[in-house]
Structure formats: C-alpha cells, structure tokens
Design an enzyme around this catalytic site. Structure first.
Site, PDB file in Angstrom:
ATOM      1  N   GLU A 177      44.442  39.190  35.888  1.00  0.00           N
ATOM      2  CA  GLU A 177      43.029  39.482  36.163  1.00  0.00           C
ATOM      3  C   GLU A 177      42.361  38.137  36.303  1.00  0.00           C
ATOM      4  O   GLU A 177      42.414  37.304  35.394  1.00  0.00           O
ATOM      5  CB  GLU A 177      42.431  40.311  35.027  1.00  0.00           C
ATOM      6  N   CYS A 219      33.926  37.566  33.830  1.00  0.00           N
ATOM      7  CA  CYS A 219      34.442  37.726  35.185  1.00  0.00           C
ATOM      8  C   CYS A 219      33.743  38.872  35.900  1.00  0.00           C
ATOM      9  O   CYS A 219      33.783  38.968  37.126  1.00  0.00           O
ATOM     10  CB  CYS A 219      35.958  37.941  35.155  1.00  0.00           C
TER      11      CYS A 219
END
Length: 541
Positions: free
Chosen positions: A293, A327
């Site tokens: 990720e 993020c």
C-alpha cells in the site's frame, strides 16, 4: 492433540474513548504521557530470543519538541538481518505446526492487553513519538490495532473453514499452508496499527517475519513487540530489526527463502523493491508474494447540489487531521462555483478556530509533522506556491522548526487543475482546491480520474442521487476506497477494507480476509476411498 472445531469470539470494533474533560481516561493518559516523558529508553533489536544492542545509538525525539530525548535505539547492520533470517528459519517449523487456534490465542491476548493495561502507554508512545493528538492516537494505535488483531483471527477461522465439495467415494480438502520461507515487513511511521499489522497478519497465518519499521516509529514499535512477547509470541516468529533500508534489502532480496513482502510506504520505494525482486526471481524457491500500500493523491469532488457546510467540514478534517500525514488524506478538491463562496467561508472560520501545538495539550487539534526531511519537503511546496501566479494561498502558509516541525494548515486555490500540488503527493497539511464552473460536473470528473497516477481514496459530495450514481461509475478505477458524503479518511477494520490500485498499491485490502489469503499457499488433498483396479473405461467395451 486438540480435537474439535473452534470458533473465534465474534469480533466487534473497539469503542473509541473520548478523553473529554472530567473522564478517567483523560487523567490516565496524561499520567502515561508524563511518565513517558520522564523516562529515557534504550531500545534493542528483537532477534530470536535475544535483545540485541549494538552500541550504535540513534536518538528518538518528539517531532513537536525535537530537543527533548525520549531515548535511543540500537541500529544494526547486514549481519543482524542475516541473524534475523536464521532466527525466523529456526522458528518456522514449530510455529507453522502449532494449531491455528493457539496462534490466534496469542494475538487475541495481545488485543486484550492493548485494550486494557497497555492502552494509555500505547497512546502516549504514539502521541509523543509521532505527534498525534489523543483522538488520532486512540483511533490508530489502540482501536484499529485491536481491531486488526481480533478481526484477522476471525478471518483466519473463515479461511480455514472454506473447503471444496466432494464427489461420492472421494474426500477433497484444502490445506492453507504458510508460505515456504520468511516474510519481510517494511512499515511506515504514520500509523502504529499498520506498523503492527504488517508483521502480525503473516505471522498469524503461520509465517515467520523480519520486521523493519521506519526509524521515526521505533519508539512505539518496540512497545508493540513487548506486548506481543507478553501475549506469548514465541522467539523468532517476529524479528524486529533497525537497519538501513538498502542494506537490509541487499540481504533479504538475495536470499532463496524470501517468500513475501508486506509493505506500506512510498510508491517510488515500492516500485524499486518490486523491480529488485523481479531481477532476482530466479534465486527464490517460490514466486514471492508482493503486497504493498503506497501513496495517494486523494480527492474530494462536490456536485452543485452538495451541502456546503458538510463539504467544508469533510475537507478540514480529511486534509488536516494528523497534519495530512495519511495516505488517504484529502489533498485535492474540486468545488463547483455556486458553492465556493460558502465553502471558503466555512473553511476559513474553522482554521481560525483551530489550535496548533504539542499533543500533550489536549486543546490542540493540530500538531507537528514527523521530521526535518518532511518539514523541508512540505515547506518547499508552500514556497513554490507563493511564487506561482497559478496558485493563491488563502489560509496558512507559515512554518517554523525552531522547537518542533510545525507547518500551518495550508489551503491553496489554483486556476490550473493540473497544477503541481493537484498532482503530486505532498504528505503534509496542504489542500489544493480547483473551482470549476458548476455546469461542468462531467468535465470535473474527467479531471479527477486523469490528473493523478494514484487511486487510493476519494469522495463525492452531492444530494442528487443521479449525480452520485454517475460519479460512482465514472470514477470506478479512481479510488480503492470511495466515500459518498464523507471525508476520504478513517477506514474501519471489518467495515471498509482498505487499499487502492494504480500507483497506490496492490489493493489487497488490509482489514479483510483478502489480505490474509496472500500469506498462505493452498494445498489441495484428494483422498479416494475405493481406488479403481481396472484401467479400462466403459467406452472401450
């Protein structure tokens, strides 16, 4: 040997404590912060059953008070990575053979330890070392981490329960084996829960792990290891090392027993690691599992029918909670011209009310960015925006690193939808807004989809169901987590499995069964009760 079919207690999401004035948890957390500030730690690496101290010490300080010393950790070198691989290899056979319910029990106990006696210590560590306010720390370092451990145990049970059908005279079954070799977990600074989950989820499925945390997160990573050890995790199952990334990678990615990478970090680093693994593919016993990720340039787009106050609140929270160091943080917004006046007013009012300072002062919504390198990068974007005629800073724009790495929540309005801060991940408290003509909703959706290489999170705000449906379809590949009338942050384990595609990662959805399936290699077993004794088939007659 155990006999019976065992069922994990049904998990529920851990309640979030409020830390409101007058509550007992507020006082206990303040006491934990005081004790942590007054204690100087000397943190070793955890390799097999050894606490390894090298004497090469690196200072740990709060980002909001970089002159204060929380302690030091001992940095290792390639020899410690090799030692960790040996420890993981030695521990593998016994750990993989341990009944699954015994592995589950360890992590379920760890969850209870975090929920109980370690709650405030865990929060204090994350608040001090990563500069999170009490709420941001509570939802991350405590609640999400507990949820990962409890829900993953349930997902493991469900995976093992998934079995094929069998024809008469045959019994088919599937064995979910751990990967052949060891897993390498590289974890980020920004979420304590992610830092724990990346090594814990492969370990839960019977793998052994070498864990390399970000150096700015070692303070809370060591506490996680202490909790795992207290919960009964055997030596060598998870080995925690503090080694320079390229040096560790040179050992790991050239080893024949490397079996998997569990990564959260930047897109550039992930692509480099993937390329390295590809170039070394002939060295490995198996094709390694690569789960990552990475970055995001997360969007909020509003339709002309949206509620201006709801939209403004989502932008302020989504862009500026934890200083935008998520993020999933909202970093680009597309607002129709008919709403912009009201939305701007609401945002400016909120930012005037918002306090910035150390997290130990519970009245501060906003704290410091993680380190000097991040401070310089983020302030560089702000300085450039001040010079460009395509950009206007309407809020914030100031910064100061004299005591801590403080950058004001900054809002940029641009006339160019392809402006730098609309495209590049900044990972800081900078929100860029493009105001589009209210009748050009479809063109704005096209911009959202094509401006950035990332596809992690995004949101649509609208009170028009046709517009919501149109945006959901048009942006089908633009975000792995898509929100309707909500900010694009705050995914909850078991509720919103998290992950994105394109340049944002492999979309293996942390907080779901999908992620755990990546850490097993299935073996199908077919048993025939009455094997044939004649080679001839009926058609031969």
């Amino acid at each position: 040997m155990p006999k019976g079919r065992y069922f994990i207690p049904e998990p529920t999401n851990e309640p979030v404590f409020s830390y409101a004035p007058g509550t007992s948890e507020r006082e206990q957390l303040k006491q934990a912060l005081k004790e942590a500030r007054e204690t100087t730690l000397d943190i070793p690496m955890y390799i097999g059953g050894e606490l390894v101290k090298t004497g090469k010490k690196i200072k740990m300080s709060p980002p909001h008070d970089h002159q204060h010393v929380l302690g030091h950790f001992h940095e290792g070198d390639r020899s410690h990575v090799e030692q960790a691989i040996r420890a993981a290899t030695d521990a593998k056979r016994a750990w993989a053979a341990l009944p699954w319910e015994q592995r589950a029990s360890i992590f379920l106990k760890a969850a209870d330890l975090i929920a109980g006696p370690y709650r405030y210590k865990m929060n204090a560590a994350t608040m001090l070392a990563q500069s999170k306010n009490p709420f941001q720390s509570e939802i991350d370092a405590v609640c999400e981490l507990i949820d990962f451990l409890r829900f993953n145990a349930k997902f493991m049970e469900q995976i093992y329960e998934d079995q094929p059908i069998s024809a008469p005279g045959i019994w088919n079954r599937v064995e979910y084996r751990p990967l052949e070799g060891f897993v390498f977990a590289i974890t980020p600074f920004n979420f304590t829960s992610i830092a724990a989950n990346l090594p814990a989820s492969p370990a839960m499925m019977g793998n052994t792990v070498i864990w390399k945390p970000n150096y700015t997160q070692v303070y809370s990573a060591a506490l996680i290891m202490d909790i795992f050890k207290e919960a009964g995790l055997p030596d060598g199952v998870i080995n925690l090392v503090y080694v320079d990334g390229p040096e560790a990678g040179d050992v790991i990615f050239n080893h024949p027993d490397f079996a998997g990478l569990h990564f959260t970090g930047s897109t550039g680093v992930f692509r480099h690691l993937w390329k390295t693994i590809g170039e070394n593919i002939g060295k490995y016993k198996s094709y390694p599992r690569i789960v990552g990720e990475t970055g995001g340039k997360d969007f909020v787009i509003a339709h002309s029918s949206a509620n201006a106050k709801e939209l403004a609140t989502a932008l302020v929270r989504g862009a500026f909670e934890f200083q935008g160091q998520k993020c999933s943080a909202a970093s680009r917004a597309y607002i129709p011209s008919n709403l912009w006046g009201d939305v701007k007013k609401y945002i400016m009012d909120d930012l005037k009310d918002m306090k910035m300072g150390p997290p130990e002062d519970f009245s501060n919504f906003f704290n410091a960015v993680i380190e000097k390198k991040a401070f310089d990068k983020i302030s560089g974007y702000i300085d450039q925006a001040k010079k460009d005629n395509k950009a206007e800073i309407i809020a914030g724009g100031k910064y100061d690193d004299s005591k801590g790495y403080f950058i004001e929540p900054t809002v940029i309005v641009t006339k160019d939808p392809m402006y730098t801060t609309m495209q590049e991940e900044i990972f800081g408290p900078v929100l860029t807004i493009y105001v589009y003509p209210e009748e050009d909703f479809e063109d704005a959706l096209k911009l959202v989809d094509e401006t950035s290489p990332y596809a992690l999170t995004g949101a649509i705000f609208s009170r028009d169901r046709y517009a919501i449906d149109f945006a959901t379809k048009r942006l089908v590949n633009a975000a792995g987590n898509f929100y309707i009338n909500d900010k694009p942050t705050g995914a909850v384990v078991g509720q919103q499995p998290f992950g994105g595609a394109r340049a944002s990662g492999t979309n293996d959805k942390a907080g779901s069964m999908m992620n755990l399936l990546r850490w097993v290699s299935a073996r199908t077993i077919k048993e025939t009760f009455s094997p044939p004794i004649d080679y001839r088939y009926p058609f031969l007659s």
